[in-house]
Enzyme design. Structure first.
Site, PDB file in Angstrom:
ATOM      1  N   SER A 149      34.865  38.614  38.850  1.00 48.36           N
ATOM      2  CA  SER A 149      34.369  39.370  38.072  1.00 48.36           C
ATOM      3  C   SER A 149      35.413  40.459  37.725  1.00 48.36           C
ATOM      4  O   SER A 149      36.219  40.923  38.913  1.00 48.36           O
ATOM      5  CB  SER A 149      32.949  40.204  38.480  1.00 48.36           C
ATOM      6  OG  SER A 149      32.605  41.454  37.746  1.00 48.36           O
ATOM      7  N   TYR A 162      27.537  44.554  45.254  1.00 52.84           N
ATOM      8  CA  TYR A 162      28.383  43.339  44.488  1.00 52.84           C
ATOM      9  C   TYR A 162      29.882  43.816  44.460  1.00 52.84           C
ATOM     10  O   TYR A 162      30.510  42.900  44.830  1.00 52.84           O
ATOM     11  CB  TYR A 162      27.464  43.336  43.246  1.00 52.84           C
ATOM     12  CG  TYR A 162      28.275  42.460  42.221  1.00 52.84           C
ATOM     13  CD1 TYR A 162      27.687  41.049  42.501  1.00 52.84           C
ATOM     14  CD2 TYR A 162      29.150  42.575  41.211  1.00 52.84           C
ATOM     15  CE1 TYR A 162      28.407  40.054  41.639  1.00 52.84           C
ATOM     16  CE2 TYR A 162      29.585  41.579  40.654  1.00 52.84           C
ATOM     17  CZ  TYR A 162      29.264  40.262  40.649  1.00 52.84           C
ATOM     18  OH  TYR A 162      29.775  39.233  39.662  1.00 52.84           O
ATOM     19  N   LYS A 166      32.592  41.318  45.835  1.00 54.09           N
ATOM     20  CA  LYS A 166      33.564  40.704  44.818  1.00 54.09           C
ATOM     21  C   LYS A 166      35.044  41.017  45.568  1.00 54.09           C
ATOM     22  O   LYS A 166      36.154  40.380  45.228  1.00 54.09           O
ATOM     23  CB  LYS A 166      33.424  41.145  43.523  1.00 54.09           C
ATOM     24  CG  LYS A 166      32.140  40.259  42.949  1.00 54.09           C
ATOM     25  CD  LYS A 166      32.319  38.828  43.048  1.00 54.09           C
ATOM     26  CE  LYS A 166      31.364  38.201  42.248  1.00 54.09           C
ATOM     27  NZ  LYS A 166      31.241  36.522  42.459  1.00 54.09           N
TER      28      LYS A 166
END
Length: 381
Positions: A149, A162, A166
């Site tokens: 991402s 998150y 990541k």
């Protein structure tokens, strides 16, 4: 190996494993591989979503093997990988896409929630990667695709869990890539960094926000992500791919103006990650158990933002064709410079001979640019 074969060898279909395959990007990716005849193992927790995803894989022309697996469980992932090889054959491509997260300010995240989300989103990638490597390394072939991402490089408020996972995946993958290069392995690992997507996660993610969460615009359909993932699997020599113009803008902005982005996101990201609709207190949360099993319903590939989601990404096309485009730009630039110089010397008394010389120089420069570009390592282009 610089390109994955679409056939697995000896006439067998390509064998692909996709984690998080019951919904969203994972499901769109499984369907896309199936459309070219692959045998696809679908790994996810929710049985309802898995069965519907398997039906879509078969309808698209592929062979489906749905496996209910929690990727946070290393042994379960290892057992699933062995079953894939026993039933489908040697794994050619492994796509890590499974995740779960929490939308909340850092101070409101409970320790057990942080632990669980990190185990799924970060350790799930680690477990999948290791299971793939145990099988690919002895054969000296195979591709691992990490679905990343823009938030792997540029964190945003309300998504600390998150973003942290990541970022960790990015560090883990960079280290692995160096190890593979050191060992001169033909196993490849590449990452695909995605923009905001219209997936069901925004309707089932655990959230403590007052309003319904949403992806930061512009929003793309999961099929755009799947297209990028397939291309990366076929061209894994590049270390990473960026999908969506917003991803490019975000990552470049992070490189040159991180502090400015901090201030911008502090002002705008709370509102831009929420719709105007109040949160439904009866909505499912998939942190601890799959949302489809809890409600007995398949959530599909798309979320609730179809009306604003883009089905194409011009940036993805440009990224896929950047080598010939760059060569064309270099050729055109060198030719234009030569033409301008030639035009200028035509006005001089000795222009005839000099003009011819400059034209030859421009042509040679153009060829030199093209040749130099071709000699660059593919991972640099």
């Amino acid at each position: 190996m610089t390109r994955t074969r679409r056939a697995g060898g000896a006439g067998r279909p390509e064998v692909v494993v996709v984690t998080g395959a019951s919904a969203g990007v994972g499901r769109a990716t499984a369907r896309a591989f199936a459309a070219r005849g692959a045998a696809v193992a679908l790994l996810a927790r929710g049985q309802e979503g898995l069965e519907h995803a398997a039906q879509e894989v078969r309808a698209a022309g592929g062979r489906a093997l749905p496996l209910a697996v929690d990727v946070a469980d290393a042994q379960a992932v290892e057992d699933a990988a062995q079953r894939v090889e026993n039933e489908l054959g040697p794994i050619d491509v492994w796509v890590n896409a499974a995740f779960t997260t929490i939308f909340a300010p850092v101070v409101e995240i409970r320790p057990e929630e942080l632990k669980r989300a990190t185990e799924v989103t970060y350790f799930g990638f680690v477990h999948g990667t290791q299971a793939a490597l145990r099988r690919m390394l002895p054969r000296d072939r195979g591709v691992i695709v990490q679905v990343g991402s823009a938030l792997a490089y540029r964190s945003v408020p309300l998504q600390a869990v998150y973003c942290g996972a990541k970022h960790a995946i990015q560090g883990f993958t960079d280290a692995l890539r160096c190890e593979l290069m050191h060992d001169r392995s033909r196993v490849r690992v590449t990452s695909v960094h995605l923009p905001g997507l219209n997936t069901p996660q925004f309707s089932w993610v655990l959230t403590r926000l007052p309003r319904h969460p949403q992806p930061v615009p512009p929003v793309y359909q999961p099929e755009v992500a799947a297209e990028g993932i397939l291309y990366a699997a076929d061209h894994p020599a590049r270390r990473e791919y960026w999908v969506g113009g917003s991803t490019v803008a975000t990552l470049l902005g992070q490189k040159v103006a991180a502090g400015l982005l901090d201030r911008y996101l502090a002002r705008t990201a709370y509102d831009s990650q929420q719709t105007d609709d109040p949160l439904d207190p009866s909505r499912p949360a998939n942190l601890w158990k799959p949302a489809d099993d809890a409600h007995g319903a398949d959530h599909g590939t798309h979320g609730v933002f179809d009306d604003q989601a883009h089905t194409r990404s011009p940036q993805l096309w440009l990224s896929r064709h950047r080598r010939p485009l760059a060569a064309a730009v270099a050729t055109g630039t060198a030719g234009a410079v030569g033409a301008v110089l030639a035009a200028s010397v035509r006005r001089t008394s000795h222009g005839d001979g000099l003009e011819a010389s400059l034209r030859r120089t421009a042509h040679s420069s153009s060829r030199a640019w093209t040749k130099a570009w071709g000699r660059l390592p593919r991972s640099w282009r």
